[in-house]
Design an enzyme around this catalytic site. Structure first.
Site, PDB file in Angstrom:
ATOM      1  N   HIS A   1      24.064  70.364  40.838  1.00 28.57           N
ATOM      2  CA  HIS A   1      25.175  70.587  39.919  1.00 28.57           C
ATOM      3  C   HIS A   1      26.438  69.855  40.352  1.00 28.57           C
ATOM      4  O   HIS A   1      27.373  69.722  39.567  1.00 28.57           O
ATOM      5  CB  HIS A   1      25.497  72.084  39.845  1.00 28.57           C
ATOM      6  N   CYS A   2      26.490  69.404  41.599  1.00 28.19           N
ATOM      7  CA  CYS A   2      27.761  68.938  42.154  1.00 28.19           C
ATOM      8  C   CYS A   2      27.820  67.439  42.427  1.00 28.19           C
ATOM      9  O   CYS A   2      28.624  66.731  41.821  1.00 28.19           O
ATOM     10  CB  CYS A   2      28.062  69.697  43.445  1.00 28.19           C
ATOM     11  N   LEU A   3      26.979  66.955  43.337  1.00 31.78           N
ATOM     12  CA  LEU A   3      27.153  65.593  43.838  1.00 31.78           C
ATOM     13  C   LEU A   3      27.021  64.510  42.764  1.00 31.78           C
ATOM     14  O   LEU A   3      27.756  63.522  42.821  1.00 31.78           O
ATOM     15  CB  LEU A   3      26.191  65.316  44.986  1.00 31.78           C
TER      16      LEU A   3
ATOM     17  N   ILE B   1      27.980  64.704  39.793  1.00 27.38           N
ATOM     18  CA  ILE B   1      28.970  64.934  38.736  1.00 27.38           C
ATOM     19  C   ILE B   1      30.398  64.988  39.263  1.00 27.38           C
ATOM     20  O   ILE B   1      31.289  64.301  38.765  1.00 27.38           O
ATOM     21  CB  ILE B   1      28.640  66.235  37.983  1.00 27.38           C
ATOM     22  N   ASP B   2      30.627  65.821  40.289  1.00 29.85           N
ATOM     23  CA  ASP B   2      31.999  66.128  40.698  1.00 29.85           C
ATOM     24  C   ASP B   2      32.832  64.913  41.087  1.00 29.85           C
ATOM     25  O   ASP B   2      33.999  64.815  40.680  1.00 29.85           O
ATOM     26  CB  ASP B   2      31.989  67.138  41.846  1.00 29.85           C
TER      27      ASP B   2
END
Length: 419
Positions: free
Chosen positions: A260-262, A264-265
């Site tokens: 969910h993070c790397l 996208i963020d």
């Protein structure tokens, strides 16, 4: 009477927070638009690996936890925490879930209540985007009538050591009074809070943490490509560098980045910099390019390895070990392993996959699930280690497989080729 907490979003961030808050004495309503999730939660079935069925059952037994798809159950809340997804749509941040959450709870916002955003987003979201939505829907103002802050989630799914309660929690508020309220709430549920001066600092903090990981993973991924071409064992070099007790942090290569993070963020940060300052965030763009190409690189390496063994990818039986994006976890959404599987299928490979943690519904079409048994390993033309779950028997994998392509450095031997 205990304070009422509403957690909007009952996913891998919101559900652990809800259960922990029940343990701390709050009355908790977990609001989620997914009625399937709500039914499972109220039946005592957890779909989040960091919350066991036993922990969920204990929360229900207190009489202080309710999952609901009806936002009207948020009425009368003292604290509301928003933990909804913030995806990218064609490279642009999609804040629609935050907007929807804000509009849904605004009519129930009372003077003296506190709202905290935890969703990962670009600096300025809390004050410039969420606050106007809450003010318009409630007729109240922040600061003044209600308290508003931002606290980035730091959940690491499947990590048994660092859990919600013992991971330091960064907190912020739009003014000193808001910071005090946000801080007091989190001090009731976690062991340590780290206050910062403004929501934009906390928002940037989260993006910095994930961009740091993203860039360094890209560095070792690109090193692994070049080291192979130079005839150097990149894993041995990483092991040697890791003995340095200062100025170095160990990162290892793999088939890409996921979750969910790397993926996208860091793009949220580069989008904000481009939109506000007119500059390109070159480190993020380079890291995106390197990491996005790793699944293709893995398939290319496997193709060459099979060719050396007089096998074409088309028609070869390939067993993939691990589909989730991280070790010992079950979430495979945005996983580079899925990209590898799809690429191999398009090339005509007979693809099978073993992963004890993954939801069957998320397995790509045309990929058969299998157990990494002695017979299955022996039948494969190639076994590819993509996610190194500890439950796999790597000794068995090495002994029984004709050829192993290992992207995680778990096997050794004459029949093993490492990334």
């Amino acid at each position: 009477m205990s304070e009422k907490l509403v957690v909007v979003g009952q996913g891998y961030v919101g559900l652990p927070l809800a259960v922990r808050a029940v343990q701390a004495g709050f009355r908790v309503v977990g609001v989620d638009v997914d009625e399937w999730r709500v039914k499972r939660l109220n039946a005592g079935e957890s779909y989040v690996e960091d919350v066991t069925d036993e922990a969920l059952a204990a929360a229900h037994r207190t009489g202080r936890y309710l999952a609901s798809a009806d936002v009207a159950d948020a009425a009368g809340f003292d604290v509301c925490v928003i933990t909804v997804p913030t995806p990218l749509r064609e490279g642009v941040p999609d804040l629609s879930h935050i907007g929807s959450a804000g509009r849904s709870i605004a009519p129930f916002l009372r003077p003296g209540a506190t709202v905290v955003l935890e969703s990962t987003t670009y600096p300025g979201t809390t004050e410039e985007y969420l606050r106007p939505i809450l003010e318009e829907g409630s007729g109240l103002s922040a600061p003044g009538d209600f308290f508003l802050g931002y606290s980035p989630e730091r959940i690491d799914p499947g990590n048994p050591r660092w859990r919600l309660e013992n991971t330091p929690k960064v907190v912020s508020g739009v003014d000193e009074a808001s910071l005090a309220r946000v801080r007091a709430f989190y001090e009731a549920v976690v062991e340590q809070v780290v206050p910062v001066s403004a929501p934009q600092v906390a928002e940037l903090c989260k993006l910095l943490e994930n961009t740091f990981r993203h860039v360094n993973i890209a560095l070792v991924n690109e090193l692994s490509v070049f080291a192979r071409q130079l005839g150097i064992d990149v894993w041995e070099a990483i092991d040697a560098a890791s003995t340095k007790p200062f100025g170095y942090m160990r990162f290892t290569p793999g088939p890409g980045v996921g979750g969910h993070c790397l993926p996208i963020d860091p793009s949220y940060l580069s989008w904000k910099v481009k939109r506000t300052l007119g500059h390109n965030f070159r480190f993020v763009e380079l890291a995106n390019d390197v990491n996005d190409h790793m699944p293709a690189h893995v398939v290319g390496r496997l193709t060459l390895a099979l060719n050396d063994r007089r096998r074409a990818v088309n028609g070869s039986r390939v067993l993939l070990l691990g589909l989730s994006y991280k070790k010992n976890a079950g979430d495979c959404r945005e996983s580079p392993a899925l990209d590898v599987a799809r690429r191999l299928r398009r090339l005509g490979a007979d693809v099978r996959a073993a992963d004890p943690h993954v939801d069957l519904a998320l397995v790509p079409e045309g990929v058969a699930l299998a157990e990494p048994s002695r017979a299955e390993l022996a039948a494969a033309d190639a076994v590819v280690i993509l996610t190194d779950h500890d439950s796999f028997d790597y000794g068995l994998v090495q002994r029984e497989s004709a050829f192993v392509f290992d992207t995680r450095n778990r096997c050794r031997g004459p029949n093993v080729e490492r990334l």
